[in-house]
Write a protein that holds these residues in place. Sequence first.
Motif, PDB file in Angstrom:
ATOM      1  N   LYS A 293       0.825  -1.323  -0.428  1.00 28.53           N
ATOM      2  CA  LYS A 293       0.027   0.124  -0.108  1.00 28.53           C
ATOM      3  C   LYS A 293       1.293   1.304   0.091  1.00 28.53           C
ATOM      4  N   PHE A 294       1.850   1.034   1.065  1.00 32.74           N
ATOM      5  CA  PHE A 294       2.436   1.844   0.717  1.00 32.74           C
ATOM      6  C   PHE A 294       3.290   2.842  -0.205  1.00 32.74           C
ATOM      7  N   GLU A 295       3.997   1.608  -1.132  1.00 32.89           N
ATOM      8  CA  GLU A 295       4.583   1.963  -3.101  1.00 32.89           C
ATOM      9  C   GLU A 295       3.375   2.479  -3.962  1.00 32.89           C
TER      10      GLU A 295
ATOM     11  N   HIS B 234      22.100   3.409   9.019  1.00 33.22           N
ATOM     12  CA  HIS B 234      23.030   4.445   8.234  1.00 33.22           C
ATOM     13  C   HIS B 234      23.494   4.167   6.795  1.00 33.22           C
ATOM     14  N   ARG B 235      23.978   2.749   6.585  1.00 28.49           N
ATOM     15  CA  ARG B 235      23.706   1.870   5.116  1.00 28.49           C
ATOM     16  C   ARG B 235      23.056   2.293   4.312  1.00 28.49           C
ATOM     17  N   ALA B 236      21.925   2.985   4.152  1.00 30.68           N
ATOM     18  CA  ALA B 236      20.500   2.721   3.570  1.00 30.68           C
ATOM     19  C   ALA B 236      20.531   4.355   2.952  1.00 30.68           C
ATOM     20  N   TRP B 237      20.826   4.854   3.564  1.00 28.72           N
ATOM     21  CA  TRP B 237      21.246   6.345   3.657  1.00 28.72           C
ATOM     22  C   TRP B 237      22.354   6.172   3.080  1.00 28.72           C
ATOM     23  N   ILE B 238      23.249   6.284   3.061  1.00 29.68           N
ATOM     24  CA  ILE B 238      23.968   6.208   2.415  1.00 29.68           C
ATOM     25  C   ILE B 238      23.821   6.010   0.662  1.00 29.68           C
ATOM     26  N   ASP B 239      24.210   5.160   0.424  1.00 21.94           N
ATOM     27  CA  ASP B 239      23.467   4.096  -0.569  1.00 21.94           C
ATOM     28  C   ASP B 239      22.386   4.659  -1.220  1.00 21.94           C
ATOM     29  N   MET B 240      20.903   5.361  -0.817  1.00 19.60           N
ATOM     30  CA  MET B 240      20.167   6.264  -1.399  1.00 19.60           C
ATOM     31  C   MET B 240      20.518   7.697  -1.703  1.00 19.60           C
ATOM     32  N   ILE B 241      20.688   8.754  -0.692  1.00 20.83           N
ATOM     33  CA  ILE B 241      21.659   9.540  -0.667  1.00 20.83           C
ATOM     34  C   ILE B 241      23.043   9.700  -2.048  1.00 20.83           C
ATOM     35  N   LYS B 242      23.242   9.055  -2.405  1.00 25.81           N
ATOM     36  CA  LYS B 242      24.214   9.180  -3.381  1.00 25.81           C
ATOM     37  C   LYS B 242      23.800   8.555  -4.521  1.00 25.81           C
TER      38      LYS B 242
ATOM     39  N   SER C 228      12.787   1.015   7.633  1.00 25.37           N
ATOM     40  CA  SER C 228      11.757   1.676   7.075  1.00 25.37           C
ATOM     41  C   SER C 228      12.800   2.126   5.797  1.00 25.37           C
ATOM     42  N   ILE C 229      14.561   2.744   6.447  1.00 21.36           N
ATOM     43  CA  ILE C 229      14.982   3.589   5.918  1.00 21.36           C
ATOM     44  C   ILE C 229      15.027   2.559   4.299  1.00 21.36           C
ATOM     45  N   THR C 230      15.180   1.713   3.998  1.00 20.46           N
ATOM     46  CA  THR C 230      15.871   0.400   3.312  1.00 20.46           C
ATOM     47  C   THR C 230      14.585   0.080   2.097  1.00 20.46           C
ATOM     48  N   LYS C 231      13.369   0.447   2.532  1.00 27.08           N
ATOM     49  CA  LYS C 231      12.053   0.199   2.110  1.00 27.08           C
ATOM     50  C   LYS C 231      11.997   1.411   0.945  1.00 27.08           C
ATOM     51  N   VAL C 232      11.718   2.355   1.616  1.00 24.42           N
ATOM     52  CA  VAL C 232      12.111   4.070   0.799  1.00 24.42           C
ATOM     53  C   VAL C 232      13.272   3.808   0.024  1.00 24.42           C
TER      54      VAL C 232
END
Length: 201
Positions: free
Chosen positions: A85-87, A161-169, A111-115
């Motif tokens: 539903k979120f997606e 932390h890993r998810a933020w780095i990868d998503m921002i990149k 949550s951050i990984t899913k986003v």
Amino acid sequence: KKVYYTKIFESKSLNIVTYSPPQVGKTNAIIDIVFTSLNKGTPVLLTTDNKCNQLEQLLSRLTQRVENEKIRIDIINMDILSLSKFEKSVEKCFERRDTNFVITCLDNGSSITKVARLFERLSIKPEFKILDQLTIIHDEADTVTKDENINTSNSEQAVAHRAWIDMIKMLNQKIDVKRFFTTATPENILMKYDVLCKDVI
């Protein structure tokens, strides 16, 4: 109505810090930044530390402001929706070429990984071209950074932390990202991130 923080969106920087002592208006500042971003046609990803009551309070204030100003904003809270539903809720915004939406979530690994995975999947679709900028706002931002290395992800780091780095990149290769760190204790952010003096509010 008066629009706040317009000049800061003209900055070429990725990282922006907004800070003040507790109980003197940080939440109002966050909501002002949300509205300024949406007025520019830029959607918002809004995160709080990993506490449900913190997110609920922020959402209550944001929803009240939306109702008071009688405007339509899609507020998509991934922590109360199933993943599908979120997606679908986010995908519908892109399909109708509507950038007037706010995604909210807790700052935890799941949550951050899913986003991040959703944005990565959307980024290769034609509809993603409606997006030229994304505003990311971290409430209680001193809890976001969980490792000294903020540039390269590795298996020893916390999942969030890993998810933020990868998503921002990934996002930075495709669109302009404005990342607001909102906190009462900015030292942790200013010592680790590249933040110019003019980008501290």
